[in-house]
Design a protein around this motif. Structure first.
Motif, PDB file in Angstrom:
ATOM      1  N   UNK A  28       0.787  -1.222   0.000  1.00  0.00           N
ATOM      2  CA  UNK A  28       0.000   0.000   0.000  1.00  0.00           C
ATOM      3  C   UNK A  28       0.825   1.282   0.000  1.00  0.00           C
ATOM      4  N   UNK A  29       2.126   1.170   0.016  1.00  0.00           N
ATOM      5  CA  UNK A  29       2.994   2.356  -0.006  1.00  0.00           C
ATOM      6  C   UNK A  29       3.458   2.621  -1.435  1.00  0.00           C
ATOM      7  N   UNK A  30       3.786   3.877  -1.686  1.00  0.00           N
ATOM      8  CA  UNK A  30       4.295   4.257  -2.999  1.00  0.00           C
ATOM      9  C   UNK A  30       5.738   3.794  -3.141  1.00  0.00           C
ATOM     10  N   UNK A  31       6.006   3.019  -4.194  1.00  0.00           N
ATOM     11  CA  UNK A  31       7.343   2.518  -4.460  1.00  0.00           C
ATOM     12  C   UNK A  31       7.796   3.006  -5.826  1.00  0.00           C
ATOM     13  N   UNK A  32       9.095   3.266  -5.934  1.00  0.00           N
ATOM     14  CA  UNK A  32       9.623   3.726  -7.202  1.00  0.00           C
ATOM     15  C   UNK A  32      11.124   3.894  -7.136  1.00  0.00           C
ATOM     16  N   UNK A  33      11.631   4.743  -8.015  1.00  0.00           N
ATOM     17  CA  UNK A  33      13.060   5.041  -8.034  1.00  0.00           C
ATOM     18  C   UNK A  33      13.252   6.548  -7.968  1.00  0.00           C
ATOM     19  N   UNK A  34      14.360   6.959  -7.401  1.00  0.00           N
ATOM     20  CA  UNK A  34      14.717   8.372  -7.376  1.00  0.00           C
ATOM     21  C   UNK A  34      16.081   8.529  -8.030  1.00  0.00           C
ATOM     22  N   UNK A  35      16.144   9.471  -8.963  1.00  0.00           N
ATOM     23  CA  UNK A  35      17.401   9.813  -9.613  1.00  0.00           C
ATOM     24  C   UNK A  35      17.933  11.061  -8.909  1.00  0.00           C
ATOM     25  N   UNK A  36      18.983  10.896  -8.134  1.00  0.00           N
ATOM     26  CA  UNK A  36      19.501  11.990  -7.305  1.00  0.00           C
ATOM     27  C   UNK A  36      20.165  13.042  -8.196  1.00  0.00           C
ATOM     28  N   UNK A  37      19.677  14.282  -8.080  1.00  0.00           N
ATOM     29  CA  UNK A  37      20.197  15.383  -8.883  1.00  0.00           C
ATOM     30  C   UNK A  37      21.132  16.283  -8.093  1.00  0.00           C
ATOM     31  N   UNK A  38      20.857  16.445  -6.785  1.00  0.00           N
ATOM     32  CA  UNK A  38      21.735  17.307  -5.980  1.00  0.00           C
ATOM     33  C   UNK A  38      21.654  16.909  -4.514  1.00  0.00           C
ATOM     34  N   UNK A  39      22.724  17.192  -3.814  1.00  0.00           N
ATOM     35  CA  UNK A  39      22.799  16.934  -2.379  1.00  0.00           C
ATOM     36  C   UNK A  39      23.133  18.245  -1.682  1.00  0.00           C
ATOM     37  N   UNK A  40      22.513  18.459  -0.531  1.00  0.00           N
ATOM     38  CA  UNK A  40      22.695  19.698   0.204  1.00  0.00           C
ATOM     39  C   UNK A  40      22.650  19.381   1.694  1.00  0.00           C
ATOM     40  N   UNK A  41      23.794  19.339   2.343  1.00  0.00           N
ATOM     41  CA  UNK A  41      23.827  19.057   3.779  1.00  0.00           C
ATOM     42  C   UNK A  41      23.485  17.616   4.078  1.00  0.00           C
ATOM     43  N   UNK A  42      22.372  17.417   4.771  1.00  0.00           N
ATOM     44  CA  UNK A  42      21.975  16.072   5.180  1.00  0.00           C
ATOM     45  C   UNK A  42      21.016  15.401   4.208  1.00  0.00           C
ATOM     46  N   UNK A  43      20.545  16.115   3.189  1.00  0.00           N
ATOM     47  CA  UNK A  43      19.537  15.584   2.289  1.00  0.00           C
ATOM     48  C   UNK A  43      19.988  15.639   0.840  1.00  0.00           C
ATOM     49  N   UNK A  44      19.507  14.692   0.070  1.00  0.00           N
ATOM     50  CA  UNK A  44      19.680  14.709  -1.378  1.00  0.00           C
ATOM     51  C   UNK A  44      18.285  14.753  -1.990  1.00  0.00           C
ATOM     52  N   UNK A  45      18.175  15.320  -3.158  1.00  0.00           N
ATOM     53  CA  UNK A  45      16.881  15.448  -3.817  1.00  0.00           C
ATOM     54  C   UNK A  45      16.996  15.008  -5.261  1.00  0.00           C
ATOM     55  N   UNK A  46      15.865  14.563  -5.803  1.00  0.00           N
ATOM     56  CA  UNK A  46      15.849  14.141  -7.186  1.00  0.00           C
ATOM     57  C   UNK A  46      14.450  13.846  -7.667  1.00  0.00           C
ATOM     58  N   UNK A  47      14.359  13.457  -8.923  1.00  0.00           N
ATOM     59  CA  UNK A  47      13.082  13.153  -9.564  1.00  0.00           C
ATOM     60  C   UNK A  47      12.658  11.729  -9.203  1.00  0.00           C
ATOM     61  N   UNK A  48      11.363  11.583  -8.895  1.00  0.00           N
ATOM     62  CA  UNK A  48      10.795  10.292  -8.498  1.00  0.00           C
ATOM     63  C   UNK A  48      10.018   9.692  -9.669  1.00  0.00           C
ATOM     64  N   UNK A  49      10.335   8.450 -10.000  1.00  0.00           N
ATOM     65  CA  UNK A  49       9.619   7.706 -11.038  1.00  0.00           C
ATOM     66  C   UNK A  49       8.909   6.533 -10.371  1.00  0.00           C
ATOM     67  N   UNK A  50       7.589   6.459 -10.465  1.00  0.00           N
ATOM     68  CA  UNK A  50       6.845   5.396  -9.767  1.00  0.00           C
ATOM     69  C   UNK A  50       7.036   4.023 -10.413  1.00  0.00           C
ATOM     70  N   UNK A  51       6.933   3.006  -9.561  1.00  0.00           N
ATOM     71  CA  UNK A  51       6.976   1.620 -10.009  1.00  0.00           C
ATOM     72  C   UNK A  51       5.684   0.908  -9.622  1.00  0.00           C
TER      73      UNK A  51
END
Length: 140
Positions: A28-51
């Motif tokens: 029941x949880x959203x599963x997918x992949x994340x392509x990391x685009x940038x990291x800043x301090x303690x977190x990284x962010x990127x685009x999420x593609x659902x599976x």
């Protein structure tokens, strides 16, 4: 001393369960992949593609930066409900989620062996902690 050892182990489980519940109970949880685009301090962010079915693509999700997350990498993730925060999934994610328990096993082994005089039980706890930490390190 037995109470202290149990308290240490419970703290390890409690510290691990916050992330482990999302990784292990994925129904029941959203599963997918994340392509990391940038990291800043303690977190990284990127685009999420659902599976998984019912999951929607997102332009930005965040994942905790660790030694295992690199800019340019793509990682299997599970999204925490109601947030844009992702956690690693798969065997590497499960093992990484239980790392606090591995540390608690090592600490409790000293209390059990030294404080209670149960040397064999202490070695079993220490061996379990080392095995868990080593498996997490190798998997990531």
């Amino acid at each position: 001393m037995g109470g202290v050892a149990v308290l240490i182990l419970l703290a390890g489980v409690w510290g691990s369960w916050g992330v482990a519940q999302h990784v292990m109970l994925t129904k029941g949880r959203e599963q997918g992949t994340v392509a990391v685009a940038r990291c800043d301090g303690e977190w990284c962010a990127g685009r999420y593609a659902p599976v998984s079915a019912g999951s929607t693509a997102r332009s930005r999700v965040v994942i905790a930066e660790s030694v295992a997350v690199r800019v340019g990498g793509t990682y299997a993730v599970v999204l925490k409900p109601g947030t844009d925060e992702a956690v690693r999934s798969g065997p590497a994610g499960v093992l990484f989620a239980w790392v606090p328990l591995g540390g608690a096993l090592l600490l409790a082994s000293v209390v059990v062996a030294g404080g209670l005089g149960r040397v064999r039980a202490g070695w079993v706890l220490a061996g379990s902690g080392v095995a868990l930490l080593t498996a997490a390190f190798v998997a990531i």
